[in-house]
Design a protein around this motif. Structure first.
Motif, PDB file in Angstrom:
ATOM      1  N   LEU A 250       0.688  -1.115   0.112  1.00  0.00           N
ATOM      2  CA  LEU A 250      -0.033   0.025   0.026  1.00  0.00           C
ATOM      3  C   LEU A 250       0.845   1.436  -0.067  1.00  0.00           C
ATOM      4  O   LEU A 250       1.993   1.344   0.559  1.00  0.00           O
ATOM      5  CB  LEU A 250      -0.759   0.065   1.350  1.00  0.00           C
ATOM      6  N   ALA A 251       0.457   2.418  -0.734  1.00  0.00           N
ATOM      7  CA  ALA A 251       1.126   3.436  -0.515  1.00  0.00           C
ATOM      8  C   ALA A 251       0.258   4.751  -0.874  1.00  0.00           C
ATOM      9  O   ALA A 251      -0.711   4.676  -1.621  1.00  0.00           O
ATOM     10  CB  ALA A 251       2.147   3.482  -1.857  1.00  0.00           C
ATOM     11  N   THR A 252       0.781   5.957  -0.408  1.00  0.00           N
ATOM     12  CA  THR A 252      -0.271   7.027  -0.447  1.00  0.00           C
ATOM     13  C   THR A 252       0.336   7.749  -1.536  1.00  0.00           C
ATOM     14  O   THR A 252       1.721   8.102  -1.892  1.00  0.00           O
ATOM     15  CB  THR A 252      -0.323   7.786   0.600  1.00  0.00           C
ATOM     16  N   ALA A 253      -0.390   8.625  -2.066  1.00  0.00           N
ATOM     17  CA  ALA A 253      -0.549   9.741  -3.230  1.00  0.00           C
ATOM     18  C   ALA A 253      -1.322  10.833  -3.004  1.00  0.00           C
ATOM     19  O   ALA A 253      -2.410  10.604  -2.552  1.00  0.00           O
ATOM     20  CB  ALA A 253      -0.208   9.273  -4.516  1.00  0.00           C
ATOM     21  N   ASN A 254      -0.816  12.165  -3.564  1.00  0.00           N
ATOM     22  CA  ASN A 254      -1.846  13.083  -3.538  1.00  0.00           C
ATOM     23  C   ASN A 254      -2.500  13.137  -4.787  1.00  0.00           C
ATOM     24  O   ASN A 254      -2.002  13.234  -5.967  1.00  0.00           O
ATOM     25  CB  ASN A 254      -0.820  14.207  -3.665  1.00  0.00           C
ATOM     26  N   PRO A 255      -3.966  13.069  -4.597  1.00  0.00           N
ATOM     27  CA  PRO A 255      -5.018  12.987  -5.994  1.00  0.00           C
ATOM     28  C   PRO A 255      -5.062  14.277  -6.673  1.00  0.00           C
ATOM     29  O   PRO A 255      -5.581  14.273  -7.870  1.00  0.00           O
ATOM     30  CB  PRO A 255      -6.384  12.901  -5.191  1.00  0.00           C
ATOM     31  N   ALA A 256      -4.454  15.348  -6.140  1.00  0.00           N
ATOM     32  CA  ALA A 256      -4.315  16.451  -6.793  1.00  0.00           C
ATOM     33  C   ALA A 256      -3.173  16.531  -7.947  1.00  0.00           C
ATOM     34  O   ALA A 256      -3.236  17.432  -8.822  1.00  0.00           O
ATOM     35  CB  ALA A 256      -4.107  17.698  -6.007  1.00  0.00           C
ATOM     36  N   GLU A 257      -2.216  15.522  -7.805  1.00  0.00           N
ATOM     37  CA  GLU A 257      -1.165  15.727  -8.814  1.00  0.00           C
ATOM     38  C   GLU A 257      -1.551  15.014 -10.019  1.00  0.00           C
ATOM     39  O   GLU A 257      -2.610  13.852 -10.006  1.00  0.00           O
ATOM     40  CB  GLU A 257      -0.222  14.575  -8.104  1.00  0.00           C
ATOM     41  N   PRO A 258      -1.576  15.629 -11.055  1.00  0.00           N
ATOM     42  CA  PRO A 258      -2.225  14.860 -12.392  1.00  0.00           C
ATOM     43  C   PRO A 258      -1.688  13.655 -12.873  1.00  0.00           C
ATOM     44  O   PRO A 258      -0.421  13.250 -12.567  1.00  0.00           O
ATOM     45  CB  PRO A 258      -1.577  15.798 -13.478  1.00  0.00           C
ATOM     46  N   VAL A 259      -2.547  12.672 -13.254  1.00  0.00           N
ATOM     47  CA  VAL A 259      -2.304  11.356 -13.651  1.00  0.00           C
ATOM     48  C   VAL A 259      -1.747  11.370 -15.215  1.00  0.00           C
ATOM     49  O   VAL A 259      -2.740  11.860 -15.904  1.00  0.00           O
ATOM     50  CB  VAL A 259      -3.636  10.500 -13.584  1.00  0.00           C
ATOM     51  N   ARG A 260      -0.576  11.074 -15.565  1.00  0.00           N
ATOM     52  CA  ARG A 260      -0.181  11.189 -17.077  1.00  0.00           C
ATOM     53  C   ARG A 260       0.158   9.609 -17.389  1.00  0.00           C
ATOM     54  O   ARG A 260       1.162   9.410 -16.863  1.00  0.00           O
ATOM     55  CB  ARG A 260       0.969  12.094 -17.071  1.00  0.00           C
ATOM     56  N   VAL A 261      -0.678   8.766 -17.849  1.00  0.00           N
ATOM     57  CA  VAL A 261      -0.312   7.347 -18.285  1.00  0.00           C
ATOM     58  C   VAL A 261       0.665   7.461 -19.225  1.00  0.00           C
ATOM     59  O   VAL A 261       0.904   8.129 -20.270  1.00  0.00           O
ATOM     60  CB  VAL A 261      -1.561   6.748 -18.514  1.00  0.00           C
ATOM     61  N   ASP A 262       1.310   6.232 -19.003  1.00  0.00           N
ATOM     62  CA  ASP A 262       2.392   5.687 -20.272  1.00  0.00           C
ATOM     63  C   ASP A 262       1.598   4.709 -21.022  1.00  0.00           C
ATOM     64  O   ASP A 262       1.121   3.702 -20.727  1.00  0.00           O
ATOM     65  CB  ASP A 262       3.656   5.080 -19.891  1.00  0.00           C
ATOM     66  N   PRO A 263       0.967   5.396 -22.397  1.00  0.00           N
ATOM     67  CA  PRO A 263       0.161   4.585 -23.106  1.00  0.00           C
ATOM     68  C   PRO A 263       0.485   3.332 -23.791  1.00  0.00           C
ATOM     69  O   PRO A 263      -0.256   2.323 -24.013  1.00  0.00           O
ATOM     70  CB  PRO A 263      -0.195   5.565 -24.239  1.00  0.00           C
ATOM     71  N   SER A 264       1.995   3.277 -23.428  1.00  0.00           N
ATOM     72  CA  SER A 264       2.500   1.609 -23.948  1.00  0.00           C
ATOM     73  C   SER A 264       2.141   0.629 -22.846  1.00  0.00           C
ATOM     74  O   SER A 264       2.211  -0.645 -22.945  1.00  0.00           O
ATOM     75  CB  SER A 264       3.884   1.924 -24.108  1.00  0.00           C
ATOM     76  N   GLU A 265       1.940   1.206 -21.638  1.00  0.00           N
ATOM     77  CA  GLU A 265       1.568   0.144 -20.403  1.00  0.00           C
ATOM     78  C   GLU A 265       0.192   0.259 -19.925  1.00  0.00           C
ATOM     79  O   GLU A 265      -0.475  -0.536 -19.623  1.00  0.00           O
ATOM     80  CB  GLU A 265       2.682   0.465 -19.338  1.00  0.00           C
ATOM     81  N   ILE A 266      -0.298   1.566 -19.824  1.00  0.00           N
ATOM     82  CA  ILE A 266      -1.700   1.854 -19.067  1.00  0.00           C
ATOM     83  C   ILE A 266      -2.662   2.671 -20.123  1.00  0.00           C
ATOM     84  O   ILE A 266      -2.186   3.651 -20.617  1.00  0.00           O
ATOM     85  CB  ILE A 266      -1.455   2.679 -17.928  1.00  0.00           C
ATOM     86  N   ALA A 267      -3.565   2.106 -20.521  1.00  0.00           N
ATOM     87  CA  ALA A 267      -4.747   2.594 -21.147  1.00  0.00           C
ATOM     88  C   ALA A 267      -5.527   3.605 -20.602  1.00  0.00           C
ATOM     89  O   ALA A 267      -5.836   4.738 -21.252  1.00  0.00           O
ATOM     90  CB  ALA A 267      -5.610   1.539 -21.919  1.00  0.00           C
ATOM     91  N   TYR A 268      -5.979   3.232 -19.342  1.00  0.00           N
ATOM     92  CA  TYR A 268      -6.735   4.264 -18.534  1.00  0.00           C
ATOM     93  C   TYR A 268      -6.314   4.067 -17.183  1.00  0.00           C
ATOM     94  O   TYR A 268      -6.055   3.305 -16.498  1.00  0.00           O
ATOM     95  CB  TYR A 268      -8.028   3.882 -18.573  1.00  0.00           C
ATOM     96  N   ALA A 269      -6.342   5.313 -16.230  1.00  0.00           N
ATOM     97  CA  ALA A 269      -6.099   5.289 -14.816  1.00  0.00           C
ATOM     98  C   ALA A 269      -7.097   6.397 -14.328  1.00  0.00           C
ATOM     99  O   ALA A 269      -7.125   7.423 -14.982  1.00  0.00           O
ATOM    100  CB  ALA A 269      -4.656   5.645 -14.521  1.00  0.00           C
ATOM    101  N   ARG A 270      -7.725   5.904 -13.184  1.00  0.00           N
ATOM    102  CA  ARG A 270      -8.350   7.182 -12.424  1.00  0.00           C
ATOM    103  C   ARG A 270      -8.571   6.849 -10.923  1.00  0.00           C
ATOM    104  O   ARG A 270      -8.408   5.682 -10.500  1.00  0.00           O
ATOM    105  CB  ARG A 270      -9.912   7.161 -13.204  1.00  0.00           C
TER     106      ARG A 270
END
Length: 319
Positions: A250-270
């Motif tokens: 488990l790890a924490t992150a800031n939801p305000a930080e923009p999610v920028r996917v690497d399309p070669s690995e991740i199609a969608y993230a949210r």
């Protein structure tokens, strides 16, 4: 509440009795009184089970009831609490009324601890042998040895089963209650599901010279472009498809930080709230856009185990 004390494929009651693997006399005698699990490597390692029972039960044979010559290719899995040895054999599955061929992904979470351990260990060994018919250093053919726990070539060169360590992490915002959120992704390599889109924890292999915790930081940054902190280890389980060990965090992150996917690995993230995850687990339809509903990881995966831990309030691995 998930109620699970350990990941579903981390359960076992077998004594592996490794000191017996080189004892040919003991193995010969043990085979005569053994319980034997048949798996078919040509059918993704399926085995027979009686699924009308709850929990499902694996079909274990006596040595006299398996294909002739099986003894020479039998893999010794260990000894049960009642003293009976258990072997596995890669062979076609017979037709037995009241049974059907099942995959570990399908039934692993439903099995009792004893049978989950037997099936997981047997499949891991079968998959390793299937992929290592030749020496990785010389290219020479290899043969099974040490009751299935090594392979040896004609010059005595020996190889042993290897497991690929991989980290898997549920990233969350550290917030308690129904408004707390977790970050899940849809892998670019997954096949689509009509009307649905599968989201799971972020995962990746641990690279040479890297710790598992460092792999968490790197993979999350690479896949979704955000930084994480408070990385905490939760547990692990084998994932023999074909030969991984999943290290869960488990790890924490800031939801305000923009999610920028690497399309070669991740199609969608949210980000998903506990309300949304709970609704999906309850069988309700949770919209993820484009007319698709949320599909969560399969029950035998450590990914769903981590999601349950977070959903149940384990926002820190130490809690």
């Amino acid at each position: 509440m998930s109620g699970e004390a350990a990941p579903p494929l981390a359960r076992s009651t077998l004594d592996r009795a490794a000191h017996r693997r080189g004892d040919s006399q003991w193995l010969t005698e043990a085979w005569l009184r053994a319980r034997v699990l048949l798996l078919d490597s040509t059918d993704e390692g399926r085995t027979l089970a009686r699924t009308e029972t709850s929990p499902p039960t694996l079909v274990l044979f006596g040595a006299a009831d398996v294909p002739a010559g099986s003894e020479s290719m039998a893999m010794f899995l260990g000894v049960e609490p009642d003293g009976v040895p258990v072997f596995a054999v890669d062979a076609p599955l017979p037709a037995i009324p009241g049974t059907r061929a099942v995959h570990l992904r399908e039934v692993g979470h439903l099995l009792a601890d004893r049978e989950a351990g037997i099936f997981t260990t047997a499949l891991a060994l079968v998959n390793w042998h299937t992929r290592h018919g030749y020496s990785t250093s010389t290219g020479a053919p290899t043969a099974m040895d040490e009751a299935g726990w090594s392979r040896v070539d004609r010059n005595g060169g020996r190889i042993w089963p290897r497991t690929d360590p991989a980290m898997i992490v549920l990233v969350h915002d550290g917030v308690d209650g129904p408004d707390g959120r977790c970050l899940l992704g849809n892998n670019a390599g997954w096949q689509g599901t009509p009307g649905g889109r599968r989201y799971s924890c972020l995962a990746g292999y641990v690279e040479p010279g890297e710790s598992a915790e460092a792999a968490v930081l790197r993979e999350v940054r690479e896949e979704v472009g955000i930084g994480v902190e408070r990385v905490g280890y939760v547990g692990s389980q084998a994932w023999p498809f074909p030969g991984s060990l999943m290290l869960g965090f488990l790890a924490t992150a800031n939801p305000a930080e923009p999610v920028r996917v690497d399309p070669s690995e991740i199609a969608y993230a949210r980000w998903f709230s506990r309300r949304e995850i709970g609704a999906a687990l309850a069988g309700e339809s949770v919209d993820v856009g484009d007319g698709a509903r949320l599909i969560l990881p399969p029950p035998s995966s450590i990914a769903l185990f981590l999601i349950h831990r977070w959903l149940d309030g384990w926002v820190d691995a130490d809690r």
